[in-house]
Scaffold this active site. Structure first.
Site, PDB file in Angstrom:
ATOM      1  N   LYS A 165     -17.937 -16.361   3.123  1.00 17.58           N
ATOM      2  CA  LYS A 165     -19.321 -16.031   3.465  1.00 17.58           C
ATOM      3  C   LYS A 165     -20.124 -15.467   2.317  1.00 17.58           C
ATOM      4  CE  LYS A 165     -19.132 -15.324   8.382  1.00 17.58           C
ATOM      5  NZ  LYS A 165     -19.335 -14.368   9.457  1.00 17.58           N
ATOM      6  N   GLY A 197     -12.868  -4.012   0.781  1.00  9.68           N
ATOM      7  CA  GLY A 197     -14.243  -3.598   1.040  1.00  9.68           C
ATOM      8  C   GLY A 197     -14.743  -2.583   0.029  1.00  9.68           C
ATOM      9  N   ARG A 235       0.815  -1.214   0.000  1.00  9.12           N
ATOM     10  CA  ARG A 235       0.000   0.000   0.000  1.00  9.12           C
ATOM     11  C   ARG A 235       0.850   1.266   0.000  1.00  9.12           C
ATOM     12  NH1 ARG A 235      -5.162  -1.943   3.632  1.00  9.12           N
ATOM     13  NH2 ARG A 235      -6.442  -2.490   1.833  1.00  9.12           N
ATOM     14  N   GLY A 242      -8.350  -8.858  -0.422  1.00  2.00           N
ATOM     15  CA  GLY A 242      -7.021  -9.101   0.127  1.00  2.00           C
ATOM     16  C   GLY A 242      -6.582 -10.549   0.012  1.00  2.00           C
TER      17      GLY A 242
HETATM   18  P1  ADP Z   1     -11.162 -11.740  -0.157  1.00  2.00           P
HETATM   19  O1  ADP Z   1     -10.284 -11.270   0.979  1.00  2.00           O
HETATM   20  O2  ADP Z   1     -10.370 -12.017  -1.401  1.00  2.00           O
HETATM   21  O3  ADP Z   1     -12.344 -10.826  -0.380  1.00  2.00           O
HETATM   22  P2  ADP Z   1     -12.680 -13.470   1.534  1.00  2.00           P
HETATM   23  O4  ADP Z   1     -12.116 -12.771   2.728  1.00  2.00           O
HETATM   24  O5  ADP Z   1     -14.093 -13.242   1.213  1.00  2.00           O
HETATM   25  O6  ADP Z   1     -11.771 -13.153   0.251  1.00  2.00           O
HETATM   26  O7  ADP Z   1     -12.515 -15.038   1.694  1.00  2.00           O
HETATM   27  C1  ADP Z   1     -11.270 -15.640   1.901  1.00  2.00           C
HETATM   28  C2  ADP Z   1     -11.381 -16.795   2.845  1.00  2.00           C
HETATM   29  O8  ADP Z   1     -12.353 -17.738   2.431  1.00  2.00           O
HETATM   30  C3  ADP Z   1     -10.066 -17.525   2.914  1.00  2.00           C
HETATM   31  O9  ADP Z   1      -9.527 -17.378   4.211  1.00  2.00           O
HETATM   32  C4  ADP Z   1     -10.430 -18.976   2.625  1.00  2.00           C
HETATM   33  O10 ADP Z   1      -9.768 -19.884   3.461  1.00  2.00           O
HETATM   34  C5  ADP Z   1     -11.909 -18.992   2.888  1.00  2.00           C
HETATM   35  N1  ADP Z   1     -12.556 -20.105   2.187  1.00  2.00           N
HETATM   36  C6  ADP Z   1     -12.595 -20.342   0.863  1.00  2.00           C
HETATM   37  N2  ADP Z   1     -13.212 -21.500   0.608  1.00  2.00           N
HETATM   38  C7  ADP Z   1     -13.600 -22.024   1.803  1.00  2.00           C
HETATM   39  C8  ADP Z   1     -14.276 -23.216   2.207  1.00  2.00           C
HETATM   40  N3  ADP Z   1     -14.702 -24.098   1.322  1.00  2.00           N
HETATM   41  N4  ADP Z   1     -14.486 -23.395   3.539  1.00  2.00           N
HETATM   42  C9  ADP Z   1     -14.055 -22.489   4.432  1.00  2.00           C
HETATM   43  N5  ADP Z   1     -13.418 -21.367   4.113  1.00  2.00           N
HETATM   44  C10 ADP Z   1     -13.182 -21.128   2.819  1.00  2.00           C
HETATM   45 MG    MG Z   2     -10.602 -11.368   3.149  1.00  2.49          MG
END
Ligand code: ADP
Ligand code: MG
Length: 411
Positions: A211, A387, A45, A364
């Protein structure tokens, strides 16, 4: 959906470069980096803020830099001091960056007065001020009073109406000054906005992560625009449940099953779910796994990744795309046994980009996954604001952008 923000808001290019020499320019950057034992960890960053700072320095502006770091509770907390960031920024710029341990008050003001053209002064963490996250007007006025021009380059906080983002922009304009987008903010809006406004078809989006609740708005906003929406990660489990499949002990958001069902009905064949998955009795780094069809998950198993058939199916959709938006790993990529699905997606997105597609990655964890897969430098754009990029993709107006001077406005 947002229309072209890059057309509507002023940027550094709207400033009269010849008149900037000696002018105090307040820059809100996103220097919210991880600190380990008082030293800067990943400095991505800080690097992302350099183009704006170098341009202003070159023009001879006297630069006052504002940023938040972490989540101090509206009061000074040495664990969240920006001191180490000033030092790292100085190293990257090849020139000392001054630091004021006060963000407001007489000490901050005299540090600003002492600036010479080309100097950069970083003020202490904006979130040490109680009024920052509340967007308090008095605080915004205090900061706006430090200079004549405001540059917002903090894309990562553009979705928040804080004193140092929105409040200050409005106040600088009220005083007859100008508030513009910095290079990073401009670039983020160009890529994210470009992907959404006039996506070249086929337009494929991939959404994963843990989620559904945080991303359902994005699903809803993207569905009418995409040719395909590929869903992976734990998000997919909630859709499986909506289909009546037994997902064993997998993570499911029970209160979102109904929503998933509605979304599937609305989307038809544009929404694509995994057909198989990697499962294990325990989701750990040394788990014994097997690949099963999505209707073959045993009651004592959990889903940790998309299966091999799904990887091929998703990769085929992605490599044929002309526009790709990706947010969220499709498995628990932090653990070896569940990494391959996300790596396959990352490679496919890189391949599509090599073939001329526009690819935008937000989030992230997704950015970390692209690094793990070794493809980060092959994508068109990796957004620095998790976000904020999600809210933008979901069609929300970003208050930090809205508050800037309109491109057409005379000043
Ligand atoms: P980003 O930061 O790219 O927006 P998120 O924070 O929404 O992504 O999601 C990332 C997390 O989702 C990771 O820590 C990953 O381990 C988790 N994840 C992905 N697939 C699964 C799964 N099948 N069960 C549990 N956690 C999962
Ligand atoms: Mg994340």
């Amino acid at each position: 959906m947002p229309d072209a923000p890059r057309m509507r808001k002023k940027t550094l290019d709207h400033l009269d470069e010849g008149k900037l020499r000696g002018t105090v320019v307040i820059v809100r950057a996103d220097l919210n980096v991880p600190l380990h034992d008082g030293a800067v960890g990943d400095d991505t960053r800080i690097r992302a803020s350099l183009p704006t700072l170098q341009w202003l320095r070159g023009a001879g502006a006297r630069v006052v830099l504002l940023s938040h770091l972490g989540r101090p509770r509206g009061a000074p907390d040495p664990a969240f001091s920006l001191g180490p960031v000033a030092a790292r920024l100085g190293e990257l710029l090849g020139r000392e960056v001054r630091f004021s341990d006060q963000a407001v008050g007489p000490a901050a003001r005299s540090a600003v007065e002492a600036l010479e053209p080309g100097d950069i002064l970083l003020l202490e963490n904006t979130r040490f001020q109680a009024g920052e996250t509340a967007g308090e007007e008095a605080l915004a006025k205090e900061w706006a009073g430090l200079g004549e021009v405001f540059v917002n380059d903090a894309f990562g906080t553009a979705h928040r109406a804080h004193a140092s983002t929105t409040g200050i922009a409005l106040e600088v304009r009220r005083r007859g000054g100008v508030a513009v987008a910095g290079r990073l903010l401009e670039r983020e809006l160009d890529f994210l906005g470009g992907a959404l406004e006039k996506p070249e078809s086929p337009f494929v989006a991939i959404l994963g992560g843990a989620k559904i609740s945080g991303k359902i708005d994005v699903v809803r906003a993207l569905l009418p625009r995409v040719d395909r929406l590929l869903i992976g990660g734990a998000m997919a489990n909630t859709f499986f449940r909506a289909m009546g499949l037994d997902v064993g002990r997998s993570l499911v958001e029970e209160d979102r099953v109904e929503m998933a069902r509605d979304t599937m009905e609305e989307a038809g064949d544009r929404l694509v779910l995994p057909v198989d998955c990697v499962v294990a009795k325990e989701l750990t780094g040394d788990a014994t796994t097997r690949v099963v069809s999505r209707d073959g998950v045993a009651p004592d198993e959990s889903i940790g990744d998309v299966g091999t058939a799904t990887r091929e199916m998703f990769a085929a959709e992605i490599t044929a795309a002309r526009t790709v938006v990706w947010n969220g790993p499709v498995g628990i990529f932090e653990m070896d046994p569940f990494r391959e699905g996300t790596v396959a997606i990352a490679r496919a997105v890189a391949e599509a980009t090599d073939r001329g597609a526009l690819s935008v990655l937000g989030g992230g964890d997704s950015a970390a996954a692209a690094e793990v897969a070794g493809v980060a430098d092959r994508l068109s754009h990796i957004s620095t604001g998790g976000g904020a990029s999600l809210e933008f993709l979901a069609g929300a107006v970003l208050p930090g952008v809205e508050a800037l001077s309109d491109a057409e406005e005379s000043s």
